[in-house]
Design an enzyme around this catalytic site. Structure first.
Site, PDB file in Angstrom:
ATOM      1  N   ASP A 100      -8.781  -2.346   3.465  1.00  0.00           N
ATOM      2  CA  ASP A 100      -8.965  -1.193   4.333  1.00  0.00           C
ATOM      3  C   ASP A 100      -8.638   0.148   3.669  1.00  0.00           C
ATOM      4  O   ASP A 100      -9.152   1.191   4.090  1.00  0.00           O
ATOM      5  CB  ASP A 100      -8.093  -1.342   5.582  1.00  0.00           C
ATOM      6  CG  ASP A 100      -6.611  -1.337   5.218  1.00  0.00           C
ATOM      7  OD1 ASP A 100      -6.186  -2.208   4.416  1.00  0.00           O
ATOM      8  OD2 ASP A 100      -5.870  -0.470   5.699  1.00  0.00           O
ATOM      9  N   THR A 120       0.888  -1.146   0.000  1.00  0.00           N
ATOM     10  CA  THR A 120       0.000   0.000   0.000  1.00  0.00           C
ATOM     11  C   THR A 120       0.925   1.194   0.000  1.00  0.00           C
ATOM     12  O   THR A 120       2.079   1.061   0.397  1.00  0.00           O
ATOM     13  CB  THR A 120      -0.832   0.065   1.303  1.00  0.00           C
ATOM     14  OG1 THR A 120      -1.391  -1.216   1.540  1.00  0.00           O
ATOM     15  CG2 THR A 120      -1.923   1.093   1.228  1.00  0.00           C
TER      16      THR A 120
END
Lengths: 309, 309
Positions: free
Chosen positions: A208, A177
């Site tokens: 998320d 990420t």
């Protein structure tokens, strides 16, 4: 308010980063890419522009690098496509924007910011988000732009199995990420996060990163947070907002709050990962519970880039 | 642990419910549908089964009714389709499952629970979620099943505009979602939420309902929460987890925590809505900041169904 100690912190993923598999060349490439992103964001802050602009600039740099699992370097899903997620939040207004399961958009974080600025919505997904992007003539790239040999070979290894894998590393423990948090000269906080998700992911899985309060959160009363790691665990732990609540409701410092949330809560659930965080006084905390996290930060007094513990 | 005061609370949406436009017949229909759902969940608890099973049973009943904006009664999106979102969370394990932007699934909450039980993921969206549903031979219904004249006429009124509208009421202020929270005889909490989103919604908009910590949350250490209202505001306020944090980190009672989160935080942002909540002692709080919320609750001592303030 110009006495605020403005600053920025970024990450490029966390996980089991095996030092023995890392060449000097590779390490240098990562370090250079992180520094470029930090500097891009810092220059925005230095010129007096907003934290939102700074995190967007930093994350766009990381998205444009093939090294990180976001934008150009996004991993392949089970169909051999690149499906990307991103989010951004303004700590002053609590306005947020996010997109998920979007293909071919060059800079997902830029699109997330357009959702924040130009819609009544927070989260748009799939073809609908792409239709929204077309209204704003967002830069679109071909599938070839997102093709990197390393990601392709990661996918080839597992594509005929039911496995999926978080990005990075020799085995299955590199959690890709990118993200940035910043405090600007006006005392405003912002956070942005962007990802290509998991190699061979299927069933329209969303992690998320594009979810406000889970992978990304900013609030001028507390802090700005961008998460990276095993997404499902960060979701169940509501990690980003947990850190903010530990400061606001329990009175913890930023460092103690980030440590409690990652080293206690996330770890207890069995999750791996980390966060970069900054508070309204300009304190920066980068906390993770795994071997390494590509990360860096810069303010008037200090500048650093690091990979391992 | 059978001394626990087991119980259940449900909602069927909140907003500006204009009493002058409500006929006796309509009121009776809503009241009856709410009671049926409460009783379905309560019987599950009474028989000693889990809170997860109880909230699933109650929400399935609400999804099967054409009166509420979820399942069969889901509103029309801008393409004249029914795109549904749902989530469920187990307070004992913090395991959660959710689906979003899914069409033709009879009971979205049931599919969300399959994600929780049978995948490593928390959130699946769109066609991918439908592909997952096919693996489990989930009940699929035709578009005709989801057609209700009232929803169709709501959509016809605004479909050629850029407007979108939250469900319910004469004007634009009826906020449709359904949800349930429960405490079972073993002291375990669970929460489930389901919605059809907003009439004429486009761009793949997703609201708070399928998002853990935002529209739905359960944790045996604190409480179970299901939200309804203006989704984007509930997302920015991270309402469901906020209530849990106010209990855990600030030591507030369930009632005080729910009141603070809805009447202070959500209201300050400009959001409308409400929550049904239950804690591990079996206390139930139903709090909203608008004219009405379709709601009800039942435990060993008390049973109620209500619409207005």
């Amino acid at each position: 308010m110009s006495e605020y100690n403005y600053g920025i912190s970024i990450h490029g993923g966390a996980g089991t980063i095996d030092k023995s598999l890392m060449t000097n060349e590779k390490e240098l490439a990562y370090t250079h890419a992180l520094q470029t992103a930090i500097d891009a964001g810092y220059e925005v802050l230095e010129s007096g522009k907003s934290a939102i602009k700074a995190v967007t600039a930093a994350v766009c740099e990381l998205e444009n690098s093939p090294l990180f699992n976001a934008g150009r370097g996004a991993v392949f899903n089970s169909l051999g496509q690149h499906e990307m997620d991103a989010s951004i939040m303004d700590g002053k207004t609590l306005h947020a924007g996010a997109i998920a399961a979007v293909r071919n958009v060059k800079n997902p974080v830029y699109l997330a910011n357009l959702v924040r600025e130009h819609s009544d919505h927070v989260l748009l997904v799939g073809d609908g988000a792409l239709e929204f992007a077309e209204k704003f003539k967002v830069d679109i790239e071909t599938d070839a732009y997102f093709h990197t040999d390393q990601r392709y070979s990661q996918w080839q290894k597992i594509k005929d199995s039911d496995d999926f894998q978080l990005d990075h590393t020799s085995d299955k423990k590199y959690l890709g990420t990118v993200g940035a948090v910043a405090l600007d000269k006006n005392g405003n906080l912002a956070a942005a996060t962007s990802t290509g998700g998991m190699t061979n992911k299927k069933f329209g899985r969303i992690g998320d990163s594009p979810l406000i309060g889970l992978g990304n959160y900013a609030n001028n009363n507390t802090c700005a947070v961008s998460c990276t790691g095993s997404g499902e665990f960060l979701m169940r732990a509501v990690t980003a907002y947990d850190i903010s609540c530990l400061m606001e409701y329990k009175g913890l410092s930023l460092q103690k709050a980030a440590e409690y949330s990652i080293l206690n809560r996330l770890t207890a659930l069995g999750g791996d990962g980390g966060v970069v965080t900054i508070d309204r006084q300009g304190s920066i905390s980068m906390v993770f519970n795994c071997d390494g996290m590509y990360r860096g930060s810069r303010n008037q007094n200090h500048s650093e880039v690091a990979i391992y513990k």
